[in-house]
Design a protein around this motif. Sequence first.
Motif, short mmCIF file in Angstrom:
data_model
loop_
_atom_site.label_atom_id
_atom_site.label_comp_id
_atom_site.label_asym_id
_atom_site.label_seq_id
_atom_site.Cartn_x
_atom_site.Cartn_y
_atom_site.Cartn_z
N LYS A 1 -6.67 -0.64 -2.74
CA LYS A 1 -5.40 -0.12 -2.27
C LYS A 1 -4.68 0.58 -3.42
CE LYS A 1 -3.01 -4.53 -3.03
NZ LYS A 1 -2.17 -5.58 -2.40
N GLY B 1 -8.11 -4.72 -3.17
CA GLY B 1 -7.50 -5.12 -1.91
C GLY B 1 -8.22 -6.32 -1.34
N LYS C 1 0.82 -1.21 0.00
CA LYS C 1 0.00 0.00 0.00
C LYS C 1 0.86 1.26 0.00
CE LYS C 1 -3.88 -2.17 2.40
NZ LYS C 1 -4.74 -2.15 3.61
N THR D 1 -1.23 1.18 -5.03
CA THR D 1 0.08 0.51 -5.00
C THR D 1 1.18 1.31 -5.68
OG1 THR D 1 -0.43 -0.68 -7.05
CG2 THR D 1 -1.00 -1.76 -4.97
N THR E 1 0.85 5.14 0.91
CA THR E 1 0.05 6.02 1.77
C THR E 1 0.49 7.48 1.69
OG1 THR E 1 1.49 5.57 3.66
CG2 THR E 1 -0.43 4.15 3.39
#
Length: 256
Positions: A182, A172, A40, A184, A42
Amino acid sequence: MLKKTIRRLGALAMVLAMAVSVFAVNASAATGVIGGTGTKLTEITLTKKLTIKEDEALAPNATATFEVTLPTEDTTKTVTESGVQKTYKVNKGIAGGLLFDATHSNTITFTQASTRVTGQKYAQDTTKLKVDASVFTAPGIYRYIVKESNVTGDGVTKDGTVYYVDLYVENGDVVEGKQTYKVTAAEVLNSTNNNAKSDLVFDNEYDTGALTVEKKVEGTLGDKTHAWAIEVTITSSGDTTETYVAKLSDGNEVIL
């Protein structure tokens, strides 16, 4: 007939799985891409440079502000995979997918105490943008626009570069029967430079000038060896003043 249908559905599922795999691998292999390992993503780092032209000049007091906006419509992008060109849909971003928030500041501030990068003519600082995968409801590529909205500081020029940040959203885990998503990878494109792949870097120039103060002593009784104290007060556009004091020497001339 049922067996054939099941086989066909199975084959379709394999093709879709392979397509998603190629999509993800291509994103991670391309230069200018952040992440892409399947984990992931973020945060994305935004770098701010302040180029100082004069070797002896201090960094100015300056603040740059950044913003994230959404494109007005979807578009496409063409990539080359194993020598074959493929076209993917690029969705306009969903609000909140890439943003500044309370812990991800949209401003970077320089002061006269800011030091230059070793061996370089610029000072540098960074901030981060938050990536929030919870806003997405389907996999795909989602585009955001990042630019410098404002810069303050006498003699500091604004960087007009406009970047596209494409977030790569994948399926995800299924949590309590609900599909999650998610991010990536993120690909940064410089829209000001024909969408060339790039780092997310803004560069402001600080243009300084030289001030020459000259004192002439004339007359047969004038003491040309005397050191004169000169006071120079500079008022900025923000009505702040700074005072410099220098003694003339070496031919009664000094550059502040």
